[in-house]
Design a protein around this motif. Structure first.
Motif, PDB file in Angstrom:
ATOM      1  N   ALA A   1      -2.935  -0.160   5.830  1.00 15.62           N
ATOM      2  CA  ALA A   1      -2.589  -1.552   6.132  1.00 15.62           C
ATOM      3  C   ALA A   1      -3.225  -2.002   7.442  1.00 15.62           C
ATOM      4  O   ALA A   1      -3.676  -3.156   7.569  1.00 15.62           O
ATOM      5  N   TRP A   2      -3.259  -1.103   8.422  1.00 22.91           N
ATOM      6  CA  TRP A   2      -3.955  -1.401   9.685  1.00 22.91           C
ATOM      7  C   TRP A   2      -5.439  -1.653   9.414  1.00 22.91           C
ATOM      8  O   TRP A   2      -6.033  -2.621   9.917  1.00 22.91           O
ATOM      9  N   LEU A   3      -6.051  -0.799   8.614  1.00 22.68           N
ATOM     10  CA  LEU A   3      -7.451  -0.960   8.248  1.00 22.68           C
ATOM     11  C   LEU A   3      -7.699  -2.321   7.602  1.00 22.68           C
ATOM     12  O   LEU A   3      -8.658  -3.030   7.950  1.00 22.68           O
ATOM     13  N   VAL A   4      -6.842  -2.690   6.678  1.00 21.71           N
ATOM     14  CA  VAL A   4      -6.972  -3.966   5.982  1.00 21.71           C
ATOM     15  C   VAL A   4      -6.854  -5.124   6.964  1.00 21.71           C
ATOM     16  O   VAL A   4      -7.621  -6.098   6.901  1.00 21.71           O
TER      17      VAL A   4
ATOM     18  N   CYS B   1       2.842  -2.401   9.315  1.00 24.31           N
ATOM     19  CA  CYS B   1       2.375  -1.023   9.118  1.00 24.31           C
ATOM     20  C   CYS B   1       3.484  -0.045   9.471  1.00 24.31           C
ATOM     21  O   CYS B   1       3.957  -0.022  10.610  1.00 24.31           O
ATOM     22  N   PHE B   2       3.877   0.781   8.504  1.00 19.62           N
ATOM     23  CA  PHE B   2       4.974   1.728   8.692  1.00 19.62           C
ATOM     24  C   PHE B   2       4.447   3.141   8.898  1.00 19.62           C
ATOM     25  O   PHE B   2       3.753   3.688   8.044  1.00 19.62           O
TER      26      PHE B   2
ATOM     27  N   ILE C   1       0.831  -1.198   0.000  1.00 20.45           N
ATOM     28  CA  ILE C   1       0.000   0.000   0.000  1.00 20.45           C
ATOM     29  C   ILE C   1       0.867   1.251   0.000  1.00 20.45           C
ATOM     30  O   ILE C   1       1.748   1.427   0.843  1.00 20.45           O
ATOM     31  N   GLN C   2       0.562   2.106  -0.923  1.00 25.69           N
ATOM     32  CA  GLN C   2       1.322   3.313  -1.246  1.00 25.69           C
ATOM     33  C   GLN C   2       1.416   4.313  -0.101  1.00 25.69           C
ATOM     34  O   GLN C   2       0.610   4.335   0.815  1.00 25.69           O
TER      35      GLN C   2
END
Length: 229
Positions: free
Chosen positions: A124-127, A139-140, A36-37
């Motif tokens: 990414a957290w949402l996913v 998650c960065f 994810i961008q």
């Protein structure tokens, strides 16, 4: 020359067709990865990261999450471009982000992992919290995780933050830790965007360690070598 190709995916939510960068592993396959961008779109940097994970054995899809608003958007790190990128990221509803990410997950054979940077760190957290079929997430420096802190990841998830990141005060990280005490949160002697060699806050040692931890959590959750690419 890039190793990958542009593909099209269809969102579950509304049937919207959007583009994504897709690259296959160069050796035995470890799994799929939704990459994810940052707020800047699917840039050359994001495609380079995707190619790197492909070299590690992952089939990678990097969706273009802004296509509903501005197809093919790619921003530089200049102030005007950054303002446009922030506006696009804020105008992307989380429910549609999750739906578009699910389309990418569904396009990959399992196990499927997710990694995201900057805006993508929160996505990414949402996913990890909402999507089906995710084996692990990394998650960065997701500043907007605080908006989603009441949601709980449904898969093993690790977080990476820079200790000197002015955009993410330690109070926000403490909120995440208090709400999710068993979640691994790694802090680095670095600022925001430390993983990107395009940014002034790039910190190579922190980036290498965070990447190693990411690959380790993937390996521990099904990302072992397969029999072929």
């Amino acid at each position: 020359m890039r190793a990958g190709e542009t593909i099209r995916l269809t969102s579950r939510a509304d049937g919207f067709v959007f583009e994504a960068y897709h690259v296959r592993p160069t050796d035995a396959r470890r799994g799929g990865l939704v990459l994810i961008q940052e707020i800047f779109g699917v840039t050359d940097h994001i495609r380079e990261l995707a190619d790197g994970f492909a070299e590690d054995g992952y089939e990678v899809i990097a969706p273009s999450f802004y296509d509903r608003q501005q197809p093919g958007f790619q921003a530089s790190y200049e102030a005007a471009d950054m303002q446009a990128a922030v506006a696009l990221s804020q105008a992307a509803p989380w429910d549609l982000v999750a739906s578009d990410a699910q389309a990418a997950i569904d396009a990959l054979e399992g196990p499927v992992f997710v990694a995201g940077y900057c805006w993508g760190g929160a996505a990414a957290w949402l996913v990890a919290c909402r999507c089906d079929g995710v084996a692990a997430a990394s998650c960065f420096y997701g500043r907007r995780i605080s908006e989603l802190v009441e949601e709980t990841p449904r898969c093993p998830t690790i977080l990476h933050f820079g200790k000197t990141d002015a955009s993410i005060p330690m109070e926000r990280i403490d909120e995440i830790r208090e709400r999710h005490p068993d979640l691994p949160i790694y802090l680095y002697d670095a600022g925001h965007g430390f993983f990107s060699d395009r940014r002034k806050d790039h910190q190579p040692d922190a980036a290498r360690l965070a990447r190693l931890r990411t690959l380790q959590v993937f390996t521990r959750n099904g990302g072992g070598r397969g029999e072929g690419a």
